[in-house]
Scaffold this motif. Structure first.
Motif, PDB file in Angstrom:
ATOM      1  N   ALA B  78      44.652  40.327  51.756  1.00  0.00           N
ATOM      2  CA  ALA B  78      43.786  41.490  51.952  1.00  0.00           C
ATOM      3  C   ALA B  78      42.550  41.092  52.764  1.00  0.00           C
ATOM      4  O   ALA B  78      42.114  41.825  53.657  1.00  0.00           O
ATOM      5  N   ARG B  79      41.985  39.913  52.465  1.00  0.00           N
ATOM      6  CA  ARG B  79      40.809  39.439  53.215  1.00  0.00           C
ATOM      7  C   ARG B  79      41.147  39.307  54.688  1.00  0.00           C
ATOM      8  O   ARG B  79      40.401  39.757  55.556  1.00  0.00           O
ATOM      9  N   LYS B  85      37.133  43.055  49.507  1.00  0.00           N
ATOM     10  CA  LYS B  85      37.448  43.032  48.083  1.00  0.00           C
ATOM     11  C   LYS B  85      38.761  43.736  47.827  1.00  0.00           C
ATOM     12  O   LYS B  85      39.214  44.559  48.615  1.00  0.00           O
ATOM     13  N   MET B  86      39.305  43.423  46.664  1.00  0.00           N
ATOM     14  CA  MET B  86      40.551  44.050  46.268  1.00  0.00           C
ATOM     15  C   MET B  86      40.368  44.601  44.862  1.00  0.00           C
ATOM     16  O   MET B  86      39.508  44.155  44.100  1.00  0.00           O
ATOM     17  N   ARG B  87      41.159  45.572  44.551  1.00  0.00           N
ATOM     18  CA  ARG B  87      41.107  46.191  43.229  1.00  0.00           C
ATOM     19  C   ARG B  87      42.540  46.305  42.729  1.00  0.00           C
ATOM     20  O   ARG B  87      43.425  46.674  43.507  1.00  0.00           O
ATOM     21  N   LEU B  88      42.783  45.947  41.509  1.00  0.00           N
ATOM     22  CA  LEU B  88      44.149  45.933  40.970  1.00  0.00           C
ATOM     23  C   LEU B  88      44.301  46.944  39.845  1.00  0.00           C
ATOM     24  O   LEU B  88      43.425  47.069  38.991  1.00  0.00           O
ATOM     25  N   VAL B  89      45.424  47.641  39.860  1.00  0.00           N
ATOM     26  CA  VAL B  89      45.768  48.491  38.724  1.00  0.00           C
ATOM     27  C   VAL B  89      47.172  48.098  38.291  1.00  0.00           C
ATOM     28  O   VAL B  89      48.098  48.102  39.112  1.00  0.00           O
ATOM     29  N   GLY B  90      47.335  47.716  37.059  1.00  0.00           N
ATOM     30  CA  GLY B  90      48.648  47.303  36.589  1.00  0.00           C
ATOM     31  C   GLY B  90      49.112  48.113  35.398  1.00  0.00           C
ATOM     32  O   GLY B  90      48.360  48.318  34.456  1.00  0.00           O
ATOM     33  N   GLU B  91      50.335  48.605  35.483  1.00  0.00           N
ATOM     34  CA  GLU B  91      50.962  49.180  34.290  1.00  0.00           C
ATOM     35  C   GLU B  91      51.621  48.019  33.554  1.00  0.00           C
ATOM     36  O   GLU B  91      52.331  47.227  34.164  1.00  0.00           O
TER      37      GLU B  91
END
Lengths: 316, 259
Positions: B78-79, B85-91
């Motif tokens: 991503a950089r 910055k990165m943002r994570l969403v995990g189920e």
């Protein structure tokens, strides 16, 4: 001995008086006796009665909490809690001598609620060390209200001071079977619960010029009643709203067995309690809460007098 | 959940959504339905969708090391692509299948925290409370310092309640706090109470709060009060101020600004 000096007993009486003069001749001695005993003495009655009592008591009136009933704790839920709080704060061994006059000028639903309050007093304050004389103006009130007074007070007291047991007293469990409030044809169906209920209620309220603080109160009270229907009533079956005579009315019907406890929602849970706040909050926020039973379950109807005060709108 | 995704997109972060139990196309379609901003982000690869199969269970087995390494690489990619910055969403429901040892999951959650801090990455791990047992939920909650949002299922829709920690340390409630969310609010507030002497609760973005959640806030206020601390309610609605007097909040609470 406990701090409260043990349990007391409620002495709940109705005085039917015909004039401020009759009121004073009965209640001045009641107040004086209370003061002599060291009681906390409170009187909430119509202004002319309060003025006459103040004059009759002279210097003693300073020791009595005198209130105009039209301005003091004008919802029965608040008034019941004011009395409960006074009782809770009594010094050890002391009692409360109280005079209270319900407010009968409101809507039919408001009058039913005051009558229920009178009946509920017998349960809610049953252990209170309290002499409680409720005041009924027989020159002004219709027979129906005077008859209910005999059903809700175990003891009747005459202006001359004579006490009799009320032959018509009705156990609070059986008092005044609910008159089911039937929504008018123009009533609007709402989503039965949760976010969708609040969204549809908000839409309706906005169409009727209600917003701000009052909308917040209507949404919270109605949501809590709907949440109760989910938790205890087998789920909400129907939620409707309508406006009538300057009031917004919400009605939630559930699929349960009905709410049989006449005290439902009248008693504030213990301060630290997590559950049981739904109906007390509804009674705290709505002008009138009526709990009925219909064929399919319990019906809770909430009445809110629409405030047209511009100050209260526009505040999100 | 969506407000978490959206705030990342607004900040110019790349958001990786890792779905469980359903194919990538289906999840992409669900997210795209959330609105034009989200579907645009999908098109521009500012929001990317992964699955538990390719992110957590590469060869059918879960290991904490490999997953953390994988996420670290993802952040580097991503950089390189221009996202600071990165943002994570995990189920997280994949952890219930494939014989994953729940202890390794908890270990992973505890260790990934360091990597996330180091890379300034925000992460939202979604545990469906109908699927995970209480012990696992409590354990995973202990290792999540920041965010606890909860509803029954992911549903692809916005969370009813999102609890966040603001940059100034305020605990921020967003969305709706009704009966269904009071349990997760309880955990979040317990964490906030454990963290600091005084707690500030920002309610300005809260569109509704019900009695159960108010009881939870009152209990936190009482806990703080008992040890000489204080709860501050920031911008509660007038109805909240009104009901607070009924529900036995301690006298020490402070109210700042009325929304």
């Amino acid at each position: 001995m406990t701090a409260h000096g043990g349990r007391g007993t409620l002495d709940h009486q109705a005085l039917l008086y015909g004039s401020p003069g009759e009121f004073v001749s009965a209640m001045a001695p009641f107040a004086r006796t209370g003061l002599e005993r060291g009681d906390v003495v409170v009187a909430a009655s119509k202004r002319p009665n309060i003025d006459a009592l103040r004059e009759e008591l002279g210097m003693d009136s300073r020791a009595v909490q005198l209130e105009d009933t039209a301005e003091w704790m004008i919802r029965p839920f608040d008034r019941l809690h004011a009395f409960k709080q006074t009782v809770a704060g009594l010094p050890p061994g002391r009692s409360l001598s109280a005079m209270g006059e319900p407010i009968w000028e409101g809507s039919a639903a408001a009058r039913r609620q005051w009558a229920r309050y009178e009946s509920v007093i017998n349960l809610a304050l049953t252990d209170a060390p309290m002499r409680f004389v409720c005041l009924y103006d027989s020159s002004a009130l219709p027979d129906e209200i005077l008859e209910r007074a005999t059903q809700t007070h175990p003891t009747l007291v005459a202006p001359g001071g004579a006490r009799t047991r009320s032959p018509g007293f009705v156990d609070p469990i059986d008092f005044m079977p609910a008159a089911v409030v039937v929504p008018p044809p123009e009533a609007v169906d709402l989503a039965p619960e949760g976010t969708a209920l609040r969204a549809s209620l908000t839409r309706y309220a906005h169409e009727h010029g209600i917003d701000g603080r009052q909308l917040g109160e209507i949404a919270l009270a109605t949501s809590e009643v709907a949440a109760n229907a989910v938790r205890h009533g087998g789920g909400p079956r129907r939620a409707v709203v309508w406006t009538e005579d300057g009031e917004l009315v919400c009605q939630i019907t559930d699929a349960g067995d009905g709410i049989g406890d006449p005290l439902a929602g009248w008693i504030r849970p213990e301060t630290g309690s997590t559950g049981g706040w739904g109906l007390p909050i509804a009674r705290y926020l709505a002008d009138v809460v009526e709990i009925d039973r219909c064929e399919t379950g319990a019906t809770v109807t909430l009445f809110f007098t629409i405030e047209n005060d511009r100050c209260s709108s526009g505040v999100a | 959940m969506l407000s978490f995704v959206r705030s990342g997109l607004r900040e110019g972060e790349r958001v990786l959504y890792i779905a469980a139990d359903r194919p990538r196309d289906q999840v992409t379609a669900e997210l795209a339905r959330a609105g034009g901003d989200v579907s645009d982000a999908l098109d521009a690869e500012r929001l990317i969708v992964g699955t538990s199969g390719d992110r957590y269970l590469a060869d059918g087995r879960f290991t904490a090391d490999r997953t953390i390494d994988g996420l670290r690489r993802e952040i580097e990619v991503a950089r390189d692509a221009g996202f600071d910055k990165m943002r994570l969403v995990g189920e997280m429901s994949w952890a219930l299948d494939k014989g994953t040892d729940l202890r390794s999951l908890i270990e992973y959650e505890a260790r990934v925290d360091g990597m996330l801090r180091e890379t300034a990455t925000a992460a939202l791990c979604q545990y469906d409370r109908r699927l995970f047992d209480l012990v696992t939920r409590r354990a995973t909650e202990r290792v999540h310092p920041l965010v606890l949002a909860e509803r029954d299922g992911y549903g692809g829709a916005a969370c009813e309640l999102l609890v966040e920690r603001g940059p100034n340390g305020d605990t921020i409630l967003r969305g709706e706090a009704d009966g269904a969310s009071s349990e997760s609010l309880q955990y979040s507030l317990r964490a906030a109470v454990a963290r600091s002497h005084d707690v500030r609760l920002d309610l300005s973005d809260l569109s509704f709060i019900g009695a159960a959640s108010l009881s939870t806030i009152r209990d936190a206020a009482r806990t703080l009060d008992a040890r000489g601390g204080r709860l501050t309610l920031v911008s509660p609605r007038p109805v909240v101020r009104h009901v607070v007097t009924l529900m036995g909040f301690p006298a020490s609470i402070a109210i700042e600004g009325v929304a």
